[in-house]
Design a protein around this motif. Structure first.
Motif, PDB file in Angstrom:
ATOM      1  N   ASN A 173       0.811  -1.226   0.000  1.00  0.00           N
ATOM      2  CA  ASN A 173       0.000   0.000   0.000  1.00  0.00           C
ATOM      3  C   ASN A 173       0.842   1.273   0.000  1.00  0.00           C
ATOM      4  O   ASN A 173       0.452   2.301   0.552  1.00  0.00           O
ATOM      5  CB  ASN A 173      -0.967   0.023   1.184  1.00  0.00           C
ATOM      6  N   THR A 174       2.011   1.204  -0.593  1.00  0.00           N
ATOM      7  CA  THR A 174       2.864   2.376  -0.715  1.00  0.00           C
ATOM      8  C   THR A 174       2.341   3.263  -1.834  1.00  0.00           C
ATOM      9  O   THR A 174       1.945   2.776  -2.901  1.00  0.00           O
ATOM     10  CB  THR A 174       4.313   1.953  -1.032  1.00  0.00           C
ATOM     11  N   ASN A 175       2.321   4.551  -1.594  1.00  0.00           N
ATOM     12  CA  ASN A 175       1.888   5.488  -2.613  1.00  0.00           C
ATOM     13  C   ASN A 175       2.897   5.486  -3.771  1.00  0.00           C
ATOM     14  O   ASN A 175       4.083   5.717  -3.568  1.00  0.00           O
ATOM     15  CB  ASN A 175       1.781   6.896  -2.025  1.00  0.00           C
ATOM     16  N   VAL A 176       2.405   5.216  -4.981  1.00  0.00           N
ATOM     17  CA  VAL A 176       3.292   5.079  -6.139  1.00  0.00           C
ATOM     18  C   VAL A 176       4.047   6.378  -6.418  1.00  0.00           C
ATOM     19  O   VAL A 176       5.257   6.357  -6.695  1.00  0.00           O
ATOM     20  CB  VAL A 176       2.490   4.643  -7.389  1.00  0.00           C
ATOM     21  N   SER A 177       3.374   7.507  -6.335  1.00  0.00           N
ATOM     22  CA  SER A 177       4.019   8.795  -6.611  1.00  0.00           C
ATOM     23  C   SER A 177       5.157   9.061  -5.636  1.00  0.00           C
ATOM     24  O   SER A 177       6.248   9.505  -6.028  1.00  0.00           O
ATOM     25  CB  SER A 177       2.992   9.928  -6.544  1.00  0.00           C
ATOM     26  N   ASP A 178       4.895   8.809  -4.336  1.00  0.00           N
ATOM     27  CA  ASP A 178       5.952   9.004  -3.331  1.00  0.00           C
ATOM     28  C   ASP A 178       7.126   8.071  -3.586  1.00  0.00           C
ATOM     29  O   ASP A 178       8.295   8.447  -3.431  1.00  0.00           O
ATOM     30  CB  ASP A 178       5.396   8.775  -1.921  1.00  0.00           C
TER      31      ASP A 178
END
Length: 426
Positions: A173-178
């Protein structure tokens, strides 16, 4: 060699080194060419260049291993969660994993979110033993650096490693953009190539994967399968045995000269037979099918030999002999073909191949001659009569009597026959 059996030509007797009378051929033959060993300077320089480049790659390989080992020793353990050791070093500027070690820069620990992302990324490398893949392909590259396929395979393996690690991070669930920002912030750092790292040179491909839809998973698997196929192809090509073929066998009749009551030169009939049988032995796993005119110490007339040869439906005849001369300094191999053979062009080419390979491997000089020998003239297939050397010359005789050299000669002849087959199949 007693040429009365093989040629309708004048003979004369000369003494050999042991004062034994030997009948030798009339030396009046048409010499087509004199063969000298190919210049070895190019081969020598090529070998030096290969060793130099391989040495540089090996030096770099082990130097990088020592650097990594040094970094690990100087780092301090800060965590041991999930059974993997996490280390930090205040001088380290980028993160990487090496076997079960994960190195994280001290400055990265200030950002907990970044630290967790790095750990997830590197844990994938650790669990999947990616270090083993990298070490293996890098070591292979040290010796096969000249093969562009190795570089392509290395890139595909490394890219697949990073895909697996990135995919695992996104699943958490890591934010792709970050995550993309974290990758971009690390690309200016360098690394040795022997470790799996958060910073990776194929950043563009990684970003394409992260920003594409799920079809990229299928593409990555296709690329992985392709890489594995190319690895298998590269090694199968490297270990390819040129003797093996699915084509129809190339049938060669080997005539071991003389035999029985016809000894030829001193020890000639034995040498001829031993080398002929060794060629047969070596050919078992090749596309060359060998047929011997004799397998024992027996006397066979010239007419019987020719009749046998013409009934075999073979592709070529090779008659093996040892020479003699009243001039004891005369040495080296000689190859004969007949201008009257209905396969004259092929016979001459086969003679050139056999003599060239013999000279390059064993001698300082050799010659190719045409001769009106009955065994070459009356057969219905290409034919070569190969004189391996002069038994009247001490250096040649000592060489030909050595069992180890006999095996080397047989191996060289079989290699030459493979080359002759290629010429015939063009």
């Amino acid at each position: 060699m007693n040429w009365g059996l093989y040629a309708e030509a004048p003979r004369f007797e000369v003494p050999d080194l042991n004062n034994t009378k030997i009948v030798v051929e009339n030396p009046d033959h048409n010499t087509i060419a004199t063969i000298k060993p190919e210049s070895s300077i190019f081969i020598y320089l090529s070998g030096i260049f290969y060793l130099l480049i391989s040495s540089i790659f090996l030096f770099r390989y082990f130097k990088n291993l020592m650097t990594i080992s040094k970094n690990i020793r100087k780092s301090s353990k800060v965590n041991q969660s999930t059974g993997y050791i996490l280390l930090t070093n205040q001088f380290q500027k980028y993160s990487f994993s090496f076997f079960n070690y994960i190195i994280i820069p001290k400055e990265s620990l200030l950002n907990k979110k970044l630290t967790n992302t790095i750990i997830q990324h590197e844990l994938t490398h650790v669990k999947e033993l990616h270090t083993v893949d990298i070490l293996l392909i890098e070591l292979i590259k040290c010796f096969y650096w000249f093969n562009p396929m190795i570089w392509f395979i290395k890139n595909e393996i490394s890219e697949n490693h990073e895909y697996m690690a990135d995919n695992n991070v996104i699943k958490q669930n890591t934010n792709v953009s970050d995550y993309i920002k974290q990758i971009l912030s690390s690309i200016y750092h360098s690394r040795s190539g022997l470790r799996s790292g958060f910073s990776f040179v194929t950043t563009k491909n990684r970003l394409n994967m992260l920003t594409s839809n799920n079809h990229s998973t299928k593409k990555k698997w296709v690329r992985l399968i392709l890489a594995m196929f190319l690895i298998a192809f590269t090694f199968s090509f490297t270990s390819f045995n040129p003797d093996k073929s699915d084509k129809d066998p190339f049938i060669v009749i080997i005539d071991a000269g003389h035999g029985g009551k016809d000894p030829g030169s001193p020890s000639e009939k034995e040498i001829n037979l031993k080398i002929s049988k060794e060629i047969l032995n070596l050919s078992q796993n090749s596309n060359i099918k060998i047929i011997l005119t004799r397998e024992n110490d027996e006397y066979i007339t010239l007419s019987e030999r020719i009749s046998f040869i013409n009934n075999q439906k073979a592709d070529m005849l090779l008659s093996i002999h040892c020479n003699n001369s009243e001039n004891i300094t005369k040495n080296g191999p000689e190859g004969y073909f007949s201008e009257l053979n209905n396969k004259k062009a092929i016979s001459q080419k086969a003679t050139e191949i056999l003599i060239t390979n013999q000279v390059n491997k064993f001698s300082k000089e050799g010659s190719i001659k045409s001769a009106d020998y009955k065994i070459l003239r009356e057969i219905n297939i290409p034919g070569v009569l190969l004189e391996l050397g002069y038994m009247s010359n001490k250096e040649d005789a000592d060489f030909l009597l050595n069992p180890v050299n006999q095996k080397d000669i047989a191996k060289n002849i079989l290699q030459s026959l493979n080359e002759v087959e290629k010429e015939l199949r063009k």
